[in-house]
Motif scaffolding. Structure first.
Motif: not given
Length: 366
Positions: A143-154, A176-190
């Protein structure tokens, strides 16, 4: 009998050891307290259940009779208590982490060792000097680590704790570990890739960017020599990652699938490597990413970074209906799940085109 503390022979009715003075009654009471078992409860099924709570972990034991449930509970608790006593004495969490890094630095990648040393130095403040045999509220630690770190880092912090203490015989409980926050990673179309290629032309990051658009990872780009590109093919085999003392070149990259030959698909690459020798890209990985983002921003494109260009390659394969086997072979992915989940993105224009086709068929007059 033998003294519970110094193990020397003393009289059978001794209350205290004549050699070390240790109380024999207290030791006996401690042993009895260690094996106190909660009262079993009868379930609707007719079975009997005992709930043991040990080091923050709940162990449920169910047996047909109350006697069997108690016997099993005592055996389980006694085994855990004895195992805990057998753990190295006087070893702190910090020392356990240090020893794990030292004992495995030859088999872990330099980047992993560097990360572990960073975790050890900058985290686990509340328990770093605690004995590994002591009772620790592990949920409070995370819990202490989760306050300052991202879910993945935690999650990475917890994984390091788990493997390092596990090597010393300490089995950490489920937390109980912090859940992964889904987000769409950037990319380029054709069309965006074509805009990007024009925008990056002449920039010092152009060569690195074109290699990324050929599906190379950042670590692979930093290891490519001019001699690795010949006969219109990029021969990818090694990788360069950051270690404690700077960049470390490895003969083998991520996995067996990663070692691959990629035909040159952007002619400009051959022009850029003409007459060059040795490493093609010498800028730090962070500079590579920031320069690519600067080019994207200036051109009005999503800031995809180096890895986003690799995603763009996979997505272009999808758009052009390139077979998945070919895409995997070129990109060095070891399984379809990873490629689909993290890399292949659908062009919005292609989705709208397919939706129009579906709409046309569903609304066709009969």
């Amino acid at each position: 009998m033998k003294c519970k503390s110094c193990k020397k022979v003393i009289d059978d009715d001794s209350l205290f050891c004549k050699w070390c003075g240790a109380s024999q009654i207290r030791k006996a009471r401690e042993r009895k307290a260690e094996l106190i078992i909660p009262k079993p409860r009868k379930l609707k099924s007719g079975n009997w259940n005992v709930q043991l709570r040990l080091d923050g972990q709940v162990i449920s034991i169910t047996k047909p009779t109350e006697r069997e449930a108690l016997a099993e509970a005592r055996a389980v608790k006694a085994g855990i208590v004895e195992k805990k006593k057998a753990l190295p004495a006087g070893l702190t969490v910090g020392k356990a982490l240090d020893e794990y890094i030292k004992n495995n630095d030859a088999v872990l990648s330099p980047a992993t060792v560097r990360s572990y040393k960073s975790y050890r130095k900058n985290h686990y403040k509340s328990i770093i000097d605690a004995d590994i045999n002591s009772t620790i509220d592990w949920q409070a630690v995370i819990n202490e680590e989760a306050r300052d770190c991202s879910p993945k880092y935690c999650r990475n912090l917890w994984a390091f704790l788990d493997v390092a203490l596990g090597a010393k015989g300490v089995n950490l409980p489920d937390v109980n570990l912090p859940g992964k926050v889904p987000h769409d990673l950037p990319w380029l179309t054709y069309s965006e890739i074509m805009t990007f290629l024009k925008a990056v032309r002449g920039d010092r990051v152009e060569l690195a960017a074109i290699l990324a658009l050929h599906s190379l990872r950042q670590s692979e780009i930093l290891d490519v020599n001019a001699e690795d590109i010949h006969d219109n093919v990029i021969h990818v085999s090694g990788a360069a990652v950051r270690g404690a003392q700077g960049l470390v070149h490895k003969e083998a990259n991520k996995n067996e699938k990663s070692q691959r030959d990629i035909p040159v698909m952007i002619d400009r690459l051959n022009e850029l490597v003409q007459g060059k020798t040795g490493l093609l890209v010498t800028m730090p990985g962070s500079t590579m990413t920031s320069r690519i983002n600067a080019v994207c921003k200036k051109a009005g494109l999503p800031q995809v970074g180096t890895h986003g260009l690799r995603r763009s390659f996979a997505s272009l394969c999808q758009k052009l209906k390139i077979s998945e086997r070919t895409c995997m072979a070129l990109g060095g992915w070891s399984d379809y799940t990873t490629m689909h989940k993290a890399y292949i993105k659908l062009d919005r224009a292609d989705i709208e085109k397919d939706v129009k086709k579906i709409r046309k068929n569903l609304n066709a007059k009969t």
